[in-house]
Write a protein that holds these residues in place. Sequence first.
Motif, PDB file in Angstrom:
ATOM      1  N   VAL A 134       0.827  -1.210   0.000  1.00 45.37           N
ATOM      2  CA  VAL A 134       0.000   0.000   0.000  1.00 45.37           C
ATOM      3  C   VAL A 134       0.859   1.257   0.000  1.00 45.37           C
ATOM      4  CG1 VAL A 134      -0.369   0.333   2.501  1.00 45.37           C
ATOM      5  CG2 VAL A 134      -2.157   0.972   0.874  1.00 45.37           C
ATOM      6  N   LEU A 135       1.988   1.245   0.702  1.00 41.46           N
ATOM      7  CA  LEU A 135       2.862   2.416   0.708  1.00 41.46           C
ATOM      8  C   LEU A 135       3.473   2.653  -0.671  1.00 41.46           C
ATOM      9  CD1 LEU A 135       4.629   2.179   4.190  1.00 41.46           C
ATOM     10  CD2 LEU A 135       2.644   3.553   3.532  1.00 41.46           C
ATOM     11  N   ALA A 136       3.845   1.567  -1.350  1.00 42.69           N
ATOM     12  CA  ALA A 136       4.383   1.689  -2.711  1.00 42.69           C
ATOM     13  C   ALA A 136       3.325   2.245  -3.653  1.00 42.69           C
ATOM     14  CB  ALA A 136       4.872   0.328  -3.212  1.00 42.69           C
ATOM     15  N   TYR A 137       2.090   1.786  -3.478  1.00 39.01           N
ATOM     16  CA  TYR A 137       0.997   2.299  -4.315  1.00 39.01           C
ATOM     17  C   TYR A 137       0.777   3.792  -4.074  1.00 39.01           C
ATOM     18  CZ  TYR A 137      -3.557   3.113  -6.354  1.00 39.01           C
ATOM     19  OH  TYR A 137      -4.577   3.637  -7.092  1.00 39.01           O
ATOM     20  N   LEU A 138       0.746   4.187  -2.811  1.00 39.52           N
ATOM     21  CA  LEU A 138       0.531   5.599  -2.485  1.00 39.52           C
ATOM     22  C   LEU A 138       1.646   6.467  -3.057  1.00 39.52           C
ATOM     23  CD1 LEU A 138      -0.706   5.396   1.223  1.00 39.52           C
ATOM     24  CD2 LEU A 138      -2.079   5.687  -0.846  1.00 39.52           C
ATOM     25  N   GLN A 139       2.880   5.946  -2.983  1.00 36.43           N
ATOM     26  CA  GLN A 139       4.017   6.699  -3.497  1.00 36.43           C
ATOM     27  C   GLN A 139       3.911   6.875  -5.012  1.00 36.43           C
ATOM     28  OE1 GLN A 139       7.624   5.038  -1.950  1.00 36.43           O
ATOM     29  NE2 GLN A 139       8.494   7.061  -1.655  1.00 36.43           N
ATOM     30  N   SER A 140       3.406   5.848  -5.705  1.00 38.32           N
ATOM     31  CA  SER A 140       3.318   5.912  -7.171  1.00 38.32           C
ATOM     32  C   SER A 140       2.098   6.695  -7.646  1.00 38.32           C
ATOM     33  CB  SER A 140       3.276   4.502  -7.750  1.00 38.32           C
ATOM     34  OG  SER A 140       2.043   3.869  -7.414  1.00 38.32           O
ATOM     35  N   SER A 141       1.081   6.852  -6.792  1.00 42.83           N
ATOM     36  CA  SER A 141      -0.171   7.464  -7.246  1.00 42.83           C
ATOM     37  C   SER A 141      -0.275   8.948  -6.946  1.00 42.83           C
ATOM     38  CB  SER A 141      -1.367   6.752  -6.610  1.00 42.83           C
ATOM     39  OG  SER A 141      -1.397   6.992  -5.222  1.00 42.83           O
ATOM     40  N   GLY A 142       0.699   9.481  -6.306  1.00 48.65           N
ATOM     41  CA  GLY A 142       0.647  10.902  -5.965  1.00 48.65           C
ATOM     42  C   GLY A 142       2.016  11.332  -5.502  1.00 48.65           C
ATOM     43  N   SER A 177       4.162  13.063   1.226  1.00 50.18           N
ATOM     44  CA  SER A 177       5.429  13.401   1.871  1.00 50.18           C
ATOM     45  C   SER A 177       6.011  12.177   2.559  1.00 50.18           C
ATOM     46  CB  SER A 177       5.202  14.510   2.908  1.00 50.18           C
ATOM     47  OG  SER A 177       4.418  14.008   3.979  1.00 50.18           O
ATOM     48  N   ASN A 178       7.329  12.194   2.736  1.00 49.70           N
ATOM     49  CA  ASN A 178       7.998  11.112   3.471  1.00 49.70           C
ATOM     50  C   ASN A 178       7.485  11.053   4.903  1.00 49.70           C
ATOM     51  OD1 ASN A 178       9.530  10.272   1.307  1.00 49.70           O
ATOM     52  ND2 ASN A 178      11.220  11.664   1.790  1.00 49.70           N
ATOM     53  N   ARG A 179       7.110  12.220   5.435  1.00 53.61           N
ATOM     54  CA  ARG A 179       6.573  12.278   6.800  1.00 53.61           C
ATOM     55  C   ARG A 179       5.257  11.498   6.892  1.00 53.61           C
ATOM     56  NH1 ARG A 179       5.363  17.871  10.107  1.00 53.61           N
ATOM     57  NH2 ARG A 179       4.526  16.875  11.954  1.00 53.61           N
ATOM     58  N   LEU A 180       4.365  11.721   5.909  1.00 46.10           N
ATOM     59  CA  LEU A 180       3.099  10.991   5.883  1.00 46.10           C
ATOM     60  C   LEU A 180       3.330   9.490   5.727  1.00 46.10           C
ATOM     61  CD1 LEU A 180       0.014  10.727   5.713  1.00 46.10           C
ATOM     62  CD2 LEU A 180       0.218  11.188   3.264  1.00 46.10           C
ATOM     63  N   LEU A 181       4.191   9.110   4.797  1.00 45.22           N
ATOM     64  CA  LEU A 181       4.458   7.686   4.574  1.00 45.22           C
ATOM     65  C   LEU A 181       5.061   7.045   5.826  1.00 45.22           C
ATOM     66  CD1 LEU A 181       5.859   7.800   0.922  1.00 45.22           C
ATOM     67  CD2 LEU A 181       3.612   6.972   1.670  1.00 45.22           C
ATOM     68  N   GLY A 182       5.962   7.769   6.502  1.00 43.88           N
ATOM     69  CA  GLY A 182       6.566   7.252   7.734  1.00 43.88           C
ATOM     70  C   GLY A 182       5.536   7.088   8.839  1.00 43.88           C
ATOM     71  N   ALA A 183       4.634   8.069   8.964  1.00 43.77           N
ATOM     72  CA  ALA A 183       3.586   7.996   9.997  1.00 43.77           C
ATOM     73  C   ALA A 183       2.645   6.827   9.716  1.00 43.77           C
ATOM     74  CB  ALA A 183       2.804   9.306  10.045  1.00 43.77           C
ATOM     75  N   LEU A 184       2.269   6.646   8.445  1.00 46.47           N
ATOM     76  CA  LEU A 184       1.401   5.511   8.093  1.00 46.47           C
ATOM     77  C   LEU A 184       2.104   4.183   8.360  1.00 46.47           C
ATOM     78  CD1 LEU A 184      -0.222   6.810   4.783  1.00 46.47           C
ATOM     79  CD2 LEU A 184      -1.388   6.380   6.955  1.00 46.47           C
ATOM     80  N   ARG A 185       3.379   4.105   8.006  1.00 43.06           N
ATOM     81  CA  ARG A 185       4.133   2.859   8.240  1.00 43.06           C
ATOM     82  C   ARG A 185       4.120   2.496   9.730  1.00 43.06           C
ATOM     83  NH1 ARG A 185       7.780  -0.185   5.769  1.00 43.06           N
ATOM     84  NH2 ARG A 185       8.063   1.245   4.025  1.00 43.06           N
ATOM     85  N   ARG A 186       4.437   3.465  10.577  1.00 45.85           N
ATOM     86  CA  ARG A 186       4.459   3.206  12.026  1.00 45.85           C
ATOM     87  C   ARG A 186       3.072   2.785  12.516  1.00 45.85           C
ATOM     88  NH1 ARG A 186       7.549   7.616  11.755  1.00 45.85           N
ATOM     89  NH2 ARG A 186       5.874   9.026  12.387  1.00 45.85           N
ATOM     90  N   PHE A 187       2.046   3.497  12.058  1.00 45.54           N
ATOM     91  CA  PHE A 187       0.689   3.204  12.503  1.00 45.54           C
ATOM     92  C   PHE A 187       0.262   1.801  12.087  1.00 45.54           C
ATOM     93  CE2 PHE A 187      -4.041   3.937  12.079  1.00 45.54           C
ATOM     94  CZ  PHE A 187      -4.267   4.011  13.433  1.00 45.54           C
TER      95      PHE A 187
END
Length: 195
Positions: A36-44, A47-57
Motif C-alpha cells: 500500500v505504501l508503494a501504491y501511495l508513493q506511485s499514485s501521488g 510526503s515522506n513524513r506521511l508515509l513514515g507515519a502511516l508505516r508506524r501506525f
Amino acid sequence: MTPTFIWITAVVLYGLFWLWYVGLGRIIKQDEIESVLAYLQSSGNPSNRLLGALRRFFEEDDGKDFVMVNLLELKEPKNESRKKLSAYQKVFLGNLLKRAGHPVFIATVASGKIENIGCDNDNWTDAGMVRYRSRRDLMEVLPDTFGSDHHALKIEALERTFAYPATPWMIFGGPKVVVPLMLALIAALTHLAIL
C-alpha cells in the motif's frame, strides 16, 4: 412464529452485526504495508513524513477500532470550501461506511480560541472524529482516496488540516449499545404481539 424463533433471530442478527461492526481483528502483514505504501508513493506525491507515519501506525496494528481526530481550516470563501468538503466526505464516508466506519462527531467552530498553549496559528474552522473499524480498513480505503477526484476536492477546500488517530476510545450510546437494544425491543414487541 414462536418466541424461541424470535429471540434466536434477534441473537443471530446481533451476531452478524457484531461481525460486521467489530470485524475479525486481522492484523496487517508487513507485505501488505509495503504494497500500500508503494501504491501511495506511485499514485501521488505524499510526503515522506506521511508515509513514515502511516508505516508506524500500520506496523503497530492491534486489530482494534480507533478514531481519527481531525481539525480543519477551510479556505476562503468558506461556503464554497464547505461544499467541496461535503462532496469529498460523501464519497469517502460512503466507502468507509461499507467497512463499519462512521462519523462520531462533526462540528463547526463556534467562536475564537478559548485556550491556546503553543498553538499561535490555530485558526481551525471545523472539527470531527471518524470511527474506523480497524487500521486495515484505513489501509484499504487509502488507495481509493489518494489521487482521486474526491480527494482533490478535499485538497482544494482546506487551507490546513491536522489529523491523528486515537485509541483506545469509547462512546456512550454508540452502535454497540444502540443496535442490541433496538433488536431486543423489536424482539420483545414481536413476542408480545404473538401472545
